[in-house]
Design an enzyme around this catalytic site. Structure first.
Site, mmCIF file in Angstrom:
data_model
loop_
_atom_site.group_PDB
_atom_site.id
_atom_site.type_symbol
_atom_site.label_atom_id
_atom_site.label_comp_id
_atom_site.label_asym_id
_atom_site.label_seq_id
_atom_site.Cartn_x
_atom_site.Cartn_y
_atom_site.Cartn_z
ATOM 1 N N ALA A 33 0.933 -1.131 -0.001
ATOM 2 C CA ALA A 33 0.117 -0.034 -0.099
ATOM 3 C C ALA A 33 0.789 1.199 0.007
ATOM 4 O O ALA A 33 2.077 1.144 -0.219
ATOM 5 C CB ALA A 33 -0.805 -0.029 1.128
ATOM 6 N N ASN A 34 0.253 2.403 0.064
ATOM 7 C CA ASN A 34 1.128 3.625 0.238
ATOM 8 C C ASN A 34 0.327 4.573 1.416
ATOM 9 O O ASN A 34 -0.589 4.308 1.856
ATOM 10 C CB ASN A 34 1.327 4.330 -1.093
ATOM 11 C CG ASN A 34 -0.264 4.612 -1.762
ATOM 12 O OD1 ASN A 34 -1.093 5.476 -1.185
ATOM 13 N ND2 ASN A 34 -0.661 3.936 -2.660
ATOM 14 N N ARG A 35 0.826 5.891 1.327
ATOM 15 C CA ARG A 35 0.737 6.772 2.555
ATOM 16 C C ARG A 35 -0.674 7.484 2.116
ATOM 17 O O ARG A 35 -1.069 8.415 2.987
ATOM 18 C CB ARG A 35 1.559 7.456 2.839
ATOM 19 C CG ARG A 35 2.992 6.908 3.454
ATOM 20 C CD ARG A 35 3.975 7.673 3.769
ATOM 21 N NE ARG A 35 5.392 6.976 4.315
ATOM 22 C CZ ARG A 35 5.536 6.695 5.311
ATOM 23 N NH1 ARG A 35 4.573 6.582 6.156
ATOM 24 N NH2 ARG A 35 6.843 6.021 5.554
#
Ligand code: CTP
Ligand code: CA
Length: 227
Positions: A33-35
């Site tokens: 995933a990412n932020r």
């Protein structure tokens, strides 16, 4: 347009917005995933609804509430997001604010991957579909305006301009997301709008204010197209 009340700027228009990250599973308990928090995309969907549009928000997994007055579709992966956007077409305006994972693990294991006492497992990645580029190239069903974001940590405007061309969209909203910039997850954003007719930088603003200004800009462009 000056005398058009803000609540009717997009009356009668259908808008699709993507927001948040995507999660790309590796096994039943793990994902890539990412932020992204979804704050900017959700604020855009809310601003479009407040401007009178019929809004479908396609959101990846986020910790924030569905915006009021918007039809929200919850998805997990990039492929699910593309399917939900395609299903929501046709639309007058598409805004791709999601931080779509560029890659997914080639294999999504059916069972939790276990340590086996040997070397760590290796991770093979494959590229995800590009939702923005796909929507911008949908032929007769192409929304009248297709707008993307560009998240960059360096050479912001050069990279953003090449995305404008490569993805055949009408506008790119470029923002700097390097370490310490606090854009991903924060409440403020400083953006530069790039289109085929030039570029415009806005000061640092709350994400809700970026959203309102962006929706007003889109309403103007749609009105110009209709003339
Ligand atoms: N985007 C998308 N589908 C993808 C990747 C990106 O729809 N698989 C959209 C994003 O929602 C954003 C725009 O494309 O509107 C640019 O995303 P960005 O990550 O900045 O660009 P990429 O084309 O993925 O290139 P890179 O990450 O290598 O800079
Ligand atoms: Ca990317």
């Amino acid at each position: 347009l000056a005398e058009t009340p803000a609540s009717t700027l997009l009356a009668g228009q259908k808008v699709i917005v993507t927001s948040g990250p995507t999660h790309e599973p590796l096994d039943p308990v793990r994902y890539l995933a990412n932020r992204s928090s979804g704050k900017q995309g959700h604020a855009i969907a809310a601003a479009a609804a407040a401007a009178g549009a019929d809004v479908v928000l396609v959101s990846g997994p986020v910790a924030i509430a569905d915006p009021p007055g918007v039809t929200t579709r919850h998805v997990e992966t990039a492929r699910d997001m593309l399917a939900a956007v395609t299903e929501a077409l046709p639309a007058d305006l598409f805004i791709g604010a999601a931080a779509v994972a560029d890659w997914r693990p080639l294999i999504d294991a059916d069972e939790k991957i276990k340590k086996n006492g040997g070397a760590p497992p290796s991770l093979t990645l494959v590229e995800n579909p590009d939702i923005l580029a796909t929507i911008a190239k949908t032929g007769p069903h192409r929304p009248k305006l297709v707008i993307g974001f560009a998240a960059e940590t360096q050479a912001l405007l050069d990279h953003a301009r090449s995305k404008l061309e490569r993805k055949q969209c009408d506008m790119i909203v470029a923002n700097h997301v390097g370490r310490g910039s606090d854009v991903m997850g924060g409440d403020f954003n400083q953006v530069t709008l790039l289109s085929h007719s030039g570029e415009e930088s806005w000061p640092p603003l709350r994400k809700e204010d970026v959203a309102r200004r962006l929706i007003a800009t889109c309403a103007n462009l749609l009105a110009e197209q209709a003339e």
